[in-house]
Design an enzyme around this catalytic site. Structure first.
Site, mmCIF file in Angstrom:
data_model
loop_
_atom_site.group_PDB
_atom_site.id
_atom_site.type_symbol
_atom_site.label_atom_id
_atom_site.label_comp_id
_atom_site.label_asym_id
_atom_site.label_seq_id
_atom_site.Cartn_x
_atom_site.Cartn_y
_atom_site.Cartn_z
ATOM 1 C CG HIS A 43 -8.427 -16.251 -41.404
ATOM 2 N ND1 HIS A 43 -7.448 -15.445 -40.872
ATOM 3 C CD2 HIS A 43 -7.906 -17.510 -41.409
ATOM 4 C CE1 HIS A 43 -6.385 -16.188 -40.589
ATOM 5 N NE2 HIS A 43 -6.634 -17.449 -40.900
ATOM 6 C CG HIS A 125 -9.279 -21.776 -34.235
ATOM 7 N ND1 HIS A 125 -8.832 -22.901 -34.901
ATOM 8 C CD2 HIS A 125 -8.235 -20.915 -34.204
ATOM 9 C CE1 HIS A 125 -7.569 -22.724 -35.245
ATOM 10 N NE2 HIS A 125 -7.184 -21.524 -34.847
#
Length: 176
Positions: A43, A125
């Site tokens: 995620h 990220h």
């Protein structure tokens, strides 16, 4: 007293992209490079909330439900390693404005609600590997996964039997 939960807002890549990333990671990083994050846990965190009471969770969810923002396309075309955090990550060279706006709104509201917010600037990220004890070779640019982001998710993070699990609690659709 109500029980608190460890929560965060995030973007979930489509399952097909998660599988492609896992295959790419397996082909590009040796097993000893670090502990791989499972496909289901991949995620991009928008705002980490920390331990949140049920009351605060309801308030944050109501706030998230009021966000009106168009969707955007996310290109995952960058990778790197943070030695201090001991992680290898996948990210974006040019974060879309919609991603930055959404993260900023969620982080600001979380801070106003008294939730912990990292003093570090937002660096979008996806963590690929954890517990990297040494520098690892990062693949040369040339990889790219692009997908439309049409929703964001409130997750609960729980740790049990030596494993971290992220459970989606609520999803919100970004406007067209």
């Amino acid at each position: 007293m109500s029980e608190s939960k460890r929560l965060f807002f995030a973007i979930e890549p489509p399952a097909s992209i998660q599988r492609q990333i896992v295959r790419w990671r397996a082909a590009n990083f040796p097993a000893e490079a670090g502990r791989p994050v499972t496909a289901a846990n991949l995620h991009l965190t928008l705002a980490f909330l920390g331990e949140v009471s049920a009351e605060k969770q309801r308030a944050l969810a109501a706030m998230a439900g009021r966000i009106r923002q168009p969707g955007f396309t996310l290109n995952l075309d960058d990778a790197g390693q943070w030695l201090r955090s001991r992680v290898v990550w996948l990210g974006t060279r040019q974060p879309p404005r919609g991603l930055l706006q959404l993260a900023n709104m969620l982080r600001a509201q979380a801070a106003r609600s008294g939730c912990y917010q990292s003093p570090q600037p937002f660096h979008p990220h996806i963590t690929l590997l954890r517990n990297t004890g040494h520098a690892v070779a990062i693949p040369a640019p040339g990889f790219n996964w692009a997908f439309p982001v049409t929703e964001f998710v409130l997750y609960e993070s729980s740790f049990s039997q030596g494993r971290t699990r992220y459970t989606p609690l609520t999803r919100w659709t970004l406007s067209e």
